[in-house]
Design an enzyme around this catalytic site. Sequence first.
Site, PDB file in Angstrom:
ATOM      1  N   ASP A 179      44.599  15.169 -33.481  1.00 39.87           N
ATOM      2  CA  ASP A 179      44.653  16.537 -34.066  1.00 39.87           C
ATOM      3  C   ASP A 179      45.020  16.684 -35.431  1.00 39.87           C
ATOM      4  O   ASP A 179      44.904  15.530 -35.935  1.00 39.87           O
ATOM      5  CB  ASP A 179      45.498  17.498 -33.199  1.00 39.87           C
ATOM      6  CG  ASP A 179      46.916  17.215 -33.236  1.00 39.87           C
ATOM      7  OD1 ASP A 179      47.300  16.162 -33.853  1.00 39.87           O
ATOM      8  OD2 ASP A 179      47.779  18.090 -32.911  1.00 39.87           O
TER       9      ASP A 179
ATOM     10  N   GLU B 265      48.056  23.861 -24.992  1.00 38.61           N
ATOM     11  CA  GLU B 265      47.166  23.228 -26.324  1.00 38.61           C
ATOM     12  C   GLU B 265      46.166  23.971 -26.823  1.00 38.61           C
ATOM     13  O   GLU B 265      46.090  24.135 -28.005  1.00 38.61           O
ATOM     14  CB  GLU B 265      46.532  22.006 -25.656  1.00 38.61           C
ATOM     15  CG  GLU B 265      47.487  20.780 -25.385  1.00 38.61           C
ATOM     16  CD  GLU B 265      48.207  20.263 -26.736  1.00 38.61           C
ATOM     17  OE1 GLU B 265      47.719  20.697 -27.775  1.00 38.61           O
ATOM     18  OE2 GLU B 265      49.126  19.481 -26.380  1.00 38.61           O
TER      19      GLU B 265
ATOM     20  N   TYR C 235      40.134  16.328 -28.570  1.00 38.41           N
ATOM     21  CA  TYR C 235      41.648  16.344 -28.873  1.00 38.41           C
ATOM     22  C   TYR C 235      42.168  17.013 -27.599  1.00 38.41           C
ATOM     23  O   TYR C 235      43.194  16.468 -26.874  1.00 38.41           O
ATOM     24  CB  TYR C 235      42.022  17.317 -29.818  1.00 38.41           C
ATOM     25  CG  TYR C 235      43.533  17.754 -29.886  1.00 38.41           C
ATOM     26  CD1 TYR C 235      44.358  16.684 -29.914  1.00 38.41           C
ATOM     27  CD2 TYR C 235      43.991  19.198 -29.580  1.00 38.41           C
ATOM     28  CE1 TYR C 235      46.087  16.792 -29.950  1.00 38.41           C
ATOM     29  CE2 TYR C 235      45.434  19.152 -29.308  1.00 38.41           C
ATOM     30  CZ  TYR C 235      46.267  18.109 -29.583  1.00 38.41           C
ATOM     31  OH  TYR C 235      47.648  18.413 -29.350  1.00 38.41           O
TER      32      TYR C 235
END
Length: 366
Positions: free
Chosen positions: A143, A42, A125
């Site tokens: 996101d 991520e 997020y």
Amino acid sequence: MIEWSPATISAFQTTLLAWFDREGRDLPWRHDHEPYHIWVSEIMLQQTQVQTVIPYYERFMAWFPTVTALAQAPESRLLKAWEGLGYYSRVRNMQRCARQLLADYEGQWPKTATELTELIGIGPYTAGAIASIAFNEPVPAVDGNAFRVFSRLLEIDADIAKPQTRSLFEKVIARIIPKDRPGDFNQAIMDLGSSYMTARNPDSAHSPVKDFNQAYLDGKELDYPVKTKKPRPVPVDYVAVLAQADGQWLMTQRPSNGMLANLWTVPLLKVADLDLAEDYLPADLELAIQTYFQQEYQLRVTGFDLGLKPVKHTFTHQKWTIQLFGAKVEQPDLAYFPGKLVSAAQLTTLPMPKVQEKIWDRYQPK
């Protein structure tokens, strides 16, 4: 914004997850539910496309297979692993986070999004992604994909450039996310936003959730999400001095704070710092470079315009235009120079930013 009934929410969950089960992307960080793998992927995926990230992710895992390995990594190797991904503060924060996990959590990951945001460099997020995928907590991961997908599905016209809009989307998605498969749901939204519901040229006519896409049904899909424009990056002019001595390149390490911190480049001189008139000629620039090296580093150089097109590189707040000058260093005493002479073979061992790669590519096209 439109509201969905419980029956519509249930139908959407079923449709979306059935599609994800059939067509979800096979990505290396999806092969398990290890929070370390999710976290690394991520952070890498911020500002970078999936296909670009995959080889970086695989190399990163080979070099730093555990939180402990990341925490103990030398900074030079850490930066080398990140070279080309940009925003090097992210990987520095990752190492700080790894050390925090070892020092304060005995190497164990917190299991809720709220607790995860206490870790260095982990925002809402990323916390939502880790908590939902690794620990099955039914929390959204909001996101750019989620903003785009849900703004179109529900015709949400709140400006996503405003910080307070995130909480609105989180509340909306929290009503829709399934309790039993929150991680798959969030990943399905990611896949939907990168396939049928892209920012430009979406293919909603073939989307598995087209019947739920109100903006598509109303013929105004490209009106969403609503986002005010950011200020344009400020233009800044530089000169890159490709200087050699005894067959080696003069390389400098950037300061430990500020842009491109601790990374290696050829000397980059800001044109505004040189004593030049507005309508300066190449010969004026050549003299200014020589004077700068003499005054700042006590180095004598002879410079020459390489006759190459300038390199352009855009950061979030600045747009650099970089002229390329060649130079020879005479009697290289580097006592006052923040760098060293490096052989061509050694260049590959130095962590360098993307802008330096562009400079090399312009100087020696592949």
